[in-house]
Scaffold this motif. Structure first.
Motif, PDB file in Angstrom:
ATOM      1  N   TRP A 199      18.006  21.533  57.164  1.00 55.64           N
ATOM      2  CA  TRP A 199      19.004  20.649  57.782  1.00 55.64           C
ATOM      3  C   TRP A 199      18.637  19.186  57.568  1.00 55.64           C
ATOM      4  CZ3 TRP A 199      18.364  16.922  61.565  1.00 55.64           C
ATOM      5  CH2 TRP A 199      19.546  16.311  62.012  1.00 55.64           C
ATOM      6  N   LEU A 200      17.363  18.871  57.739  1.00 59.28           N
ATOM      7  CA  LEU A 200      16.932  17.488  57.600  1.00 59.28           C
ATOM      8  C   LEU A 200      17.228  16.949  56.205  1.00 59.28           C
ATOM      9  CD1 LEU A 200      15.367  15.071  58.875  1.00 59.28           C
ATOM     10  CD2 LEU A 200      13.297  16.057  57.868  1.00 59.28           C
ATOM     11  N   LEU A 201      16.969  17.772  55.169  1.00 61.13           N
ATOM     12  CA  LEU A 201      17.094  17.307  53.791  1.00 61.13           C
ATOM     13  C   LEU A 201      18.493  17.452  53.220  1.00 61.13           C
ATOM     14  CD1 LEU A 201      13.741  18.655  52.286  1.00 61.13           C
ATOM     15  CD2 LEU A 201      14.237  16.359  53.140  1.00 61.13           C
ATOM     16  N   THR A 202      19.251  18.446  53.705  1.00 60.07           N
ATOM     17  CA  THR A 202      20.563  18.727  53.092  1.00 60.07           C
ATOM     18  C   THR A 202      21.728  18.670  54.067  1.00 60.07           C
ATOM     19  OG1 THR A 202      20.496  21.131  53.464  1.00 60.07           O
ATOM     20  CG2 THR A 202      19.379  20.284  51.487  1.00 60.07           C
ATOM     21  N   GLY A 203      21.440  18.739  55.364  1.00 59.35           N
ATOM     22  CA  GLY A 203      22.515  18.786  56.348  1.00 59.35           C
ATOM     23  C   GLY A 203      23.077  20.169  56.548  1.00 59.35           C
ATOM     24  N   ARG A 204      22.520  21.160  55.827  1.00 57.40           N
ATOM     25  CA  ARG A 204      22.992  22.530  55.940  1.00 57.40           C
ATOM     26  C   ARG A 204      21.970  23.388  56.687  1.00 57.40           C
ATOM     27  NH1 ARG A 204      23.732  21.396  50.433  1.00 57.40           N
ATOM     28  NH2 ARG A 204      21.928  22.696  49.930  1.00 57.40           N
ATOM     29  N   GLY A 205      22.400  24.568  57.105  1.00 61.07           N
ATOM     30  CA  GLY A 205      21.482  25.540  57.671  1.00 61.07           C
ATOM     31  C   GLY A 205      21.244  25.435  59.155  1.00 61.07           C
ATOM     32  N   GLY A 206      21.864  24.472  59.826  1.00 59.53           N
ATOM     33  CA  GLY A 206      21.670  24.370  61.261  1.00 59.53           C
ATOM     34  C   GLY A 206      20.300  23.831  61.602  1.00 59.53           C
ATOM     35  N   LYS A 207      20.018  23.829  62.888  1.00 59.55           N
ATOM     36  CA  LYS A 207      18.750  23.286  63.367  1.00 59.55           C
ATOM     37  C   LYS A 207      17.880  24.427  63.858  1.00 59.55           C
ATOM     38  CE  LYS A 207      20.891  18.920  64.735  1.00 59.55           C
ATOM     39  NZ  LYS A 207      21.111  17.967  65.814  1.00 59.55           N
ATOM     40  N   GLY A 208      17.066  24.974  62.938  1.00 56.66           N
ATOM     41  CA  GLY A 208      16.206  26.090  63.284  1.00 56.66           C
ATOM     42  C   GLY A 208      14.752  25.744  63.092  1.00 56.66           C
ATOM     43  N   ALA A 209      13.923  26.760  62.845  1.00 59.80           N
ATOM     44  CA  ALA A 209      12.484  26.555  62.710  1.00 59.80           C
ATOM     45  C   ALA A 209      12.170  25.728  61.477  1.00 59.80           C
ATOM     46  CB  ALA A 209      11.773  27.901  62.626  1.00 59.80           C
ATOM     47  N   ALA A 210      11.171  24.899  61.611  1.00 61.32           N
ATOM     48  CA  ALA A 210      10.752  24.056  60.500  1.00 61.32           C
ATOM     49  C   ALA A 210       9.875  24.832  59.548  1.00 61.32           C
ATOM     50  CB  ALA A 210       9.984  22.837  61.028  1.00 61.32           C
ATOM     51  N   GLY A 211       9.881  24.391  58.300  1.00 65.09           N
ATOM     52  CA  GLY A 211       9.002  25.029  57.323  1.00 65.09           C
ATOM     53  C   GLY A 211       8.495  24.006  56.338  1.00 65.09           C
ATOM     54  N   GLY A 212       7.434  24.328  55.630  1.00 65.32           N
ATOM     55  CA  GLY A 212       6.905  23.389  54.658  1.00 65.32           C
ATOM     56  C   GLY A 212       5.826  24.015  53.827  1.00 65.32           C
ATOM     57  N   GLY A 213       5.638  23.496  52.657  1.00 69.30           N
ATOM     58  CA  GLY A 213       4.610  24.007  51.772  1.00 69.30           C
ATOM     59  C   GLY A 213       3.266  23.391  52.062  1.00 69.30           C
ATOM     60  N   ALA A 214       2.244  23.932  51.443  1.00 70.88           N
ATOM     61  CA  ALA A 214       0.893  23.405  51.617  1.00 70.88           C
ATOM     62  C   ALA A 214       0.155  23.474  50.301  1.00 70.88           C
ATOM     63  CB  ALA A 214       0.146  24.233  52.665  1.00 70.88           C
ATOM     64  N   PRO A 215      -0.573  22.421  49.966  1.00 73.59           N
ATOM     65  CA  PRO A 215      -1.354  22.464  48.742  1.00 73.59           C
ATOM     66  C   PRO A 215      -2.489  23.449  48.864  1.00 73.59           C
ATOM     67  CG  PRO A 215      -1.875  20.500  50.022  1.00 73.59           C
ATOM     68  CD  PRO A 215      -0.735  21.168  50.699  1.00 73.59           C
ATOM     69  N   SER A 216      -2.985  23.914  47.733  1.00 77.77           N
ATOM     70  CA  SER A 216      -4.079  24.876  47.761  1.00 77.77           C
ATOM     71  C   SER A 216      -5.214  24.378  46.888  1.00 77.77           C
ATOM     72  CB  SER A 216      -3.611  26.243  47.259  1.00 77.77           C
ATOM     73  OG  SER A 216      -3.157  26.146  45.928  1.00 77.77           O
ATOM     74  N   VAL A 217      -6.414  24.907  47.167  1.00 78.57           N
ATOM     75  CA  VAL A 217      -7.568  24.588  46.343  1.00 78.57           C
ATOM     76  C   VAL A 217      -8.201  25.887  45.928  1.00 78.57           C
ATOM     77  CG1 VAL A 217      -8.026  22.375  47.456  1.00 78.57           C
ATOM     78  CG2 VAL A 217      -9.034  24.446  48.393  1.00 78.57           C
ATOM     79  N   PRO A 218      -8.822  25.929  44.733  1.00 78.79           N
ATOM     80  CA  PRO A 218      -9.468  27.168  44.307  1.00 78.79           C
ATOM     81  C   PRO A 218     -10.728  27.430  45.125  1.00 78.79           C
ATOM     82  CG  PRO A 218      -9.871  25.408  42.740  1.00 78.79           C
ATOM     83  CD  PRO A 218      -8.891  24.874  43.727  1.00 78.79           C
ATOM     84  N   VAL A 219     -10.834  28.608  45.716  1.00 82.57           N
ATOM     85  CA  VAL A 219     -12.003  28.975  46.501  1.00 82.57           C
ATOM     86  C   VAL A 219     -12.371  30.410  46.190  1.00 82.57           C
ATOM     87  CG1 VAL A 219     -11.414  27.430  48.398  1.00 82.57           C
ATOM     88  CG2 VAL A 219     -10.609  29.784  48.458  1.00 82.57           C
ATOM     89  N   THR A 220     -13.596  30.773  46.542  1.00 84.82           N
ATOM     90  CA  THR A 220     -14.009  32.160  46.439  1.00 84.82           C
ATOM     91  C   THR A 220     -13.839  32.823  47.788  1.00 84.82           C
ATOM     92  OG1 THR A 220     -16.292  31.518  46.924  1.00 84.82           O
ATOM     93  CG2 THR A 220     -15.653  31.646  44.614  1.00 84.82           C
TER      94      THR A 220
END
Length: 215
Positions: free
Chosen positions: A68-89
């Motif tokens: 909704w924040l970025l497009t105005g679509r989808g209503g106002k529901g739970a937030a989501g977002g990506g996260a960067p990753s690092v290579p680990v063992t």
């Protein structure tokens, strides 16, 4: 998510709409997000773009969906977002990489808190690692960097510490003392410093930062 000028203008209008719907002034709304009023004003006008981290913080704080924040679509529901990753063992020798920092840290670190082991040279014994999200400490520490910290509540003026914010989340800030008062300051001037409240806790002090640079 990168936004062009027209997208930034539309996002700014929605943020202004959200602020007004909550009955908040620009100053109150900016303080709730840890940014300065002038930066919020520029975002609402569409001349500045909210970072991915600020988008996530806004969605988390006010219960709106990122779509909704970025497009105005989808209503106002739970937030989501990506996260960067690092290579680990996944196990073995190395510095524990934490996926979360519990309220009991450093006592009773559980297996579910550790998402891997980081094998890097010159890291002192007893340290932990976290992936940094956001641009609050830029340019010193950037989104996706790996911060190595030593646990403990003591801090020296000017050091970068891992500290809890008003929502109980762990964030990086620079520890400052001025005229007997304590402040936790971002290196990025777009964001505002804050003073500790009774629930604020210093978790550790950053001793190294590692950056994966693609060439």
């Amino acid at each position: 998510m990168a936004l062009d000028s027209s997208d930034s203008t539309a996002v700014g209008r929605r943020i202004k709409e959200l602020r007004r719907a909550n009955g908040l002034t620009q100053k109150e709304f900016a303080e709730s997000l840890g940014i300065v009023q002038g930066f919020l004003s520029s975002i609402e006008r569409g001349t500045k773009t909210p970072s991915d981290t600020l988008q996530i913080a806004l969605c988390h704080t006010y219960g709106v969906s990122r779509e909704w924040l970025l497009t105005g679509r989808g209503g106002k529901g739970a937030a989501g977002g990506g996260a960067p990753s690092v290579p680990v063992t996944p196990g073995g020798a190395g510095t524990p990489l934490l996926g979360r920092v519990s309220r009991e840290f450093p006592e009773g670190v559980e297996a579910r808190d550790v998402i891997g082991q980081v094998a890097l040279p010159g890291i002192p014994d007893g340290c932990f690692a976290i992936v940094v999200y956001g641009d609050y400490m830029a340019p010193t520490i950037r989104d996706g960097d790996l911060a190595i910290f030593t646990p403990g509540g003591a801090a020296e003026h000017g050091s970068i510490v891992l500290v809890t914010n008003r929502w109980g989340e762990t964030i990086l800030r620079r520890y400052r003392e001025k005229e007997g008062e304590i402040f936790f300051s971002p290196d990025n001037a777009a964001y505002a410093p804050f003073q500790p409240d009774p629930d604020t806790r210093i978790i550790g002090t950053v001793v190294q930062v590692w950056r994966n640079v693609r060439i």
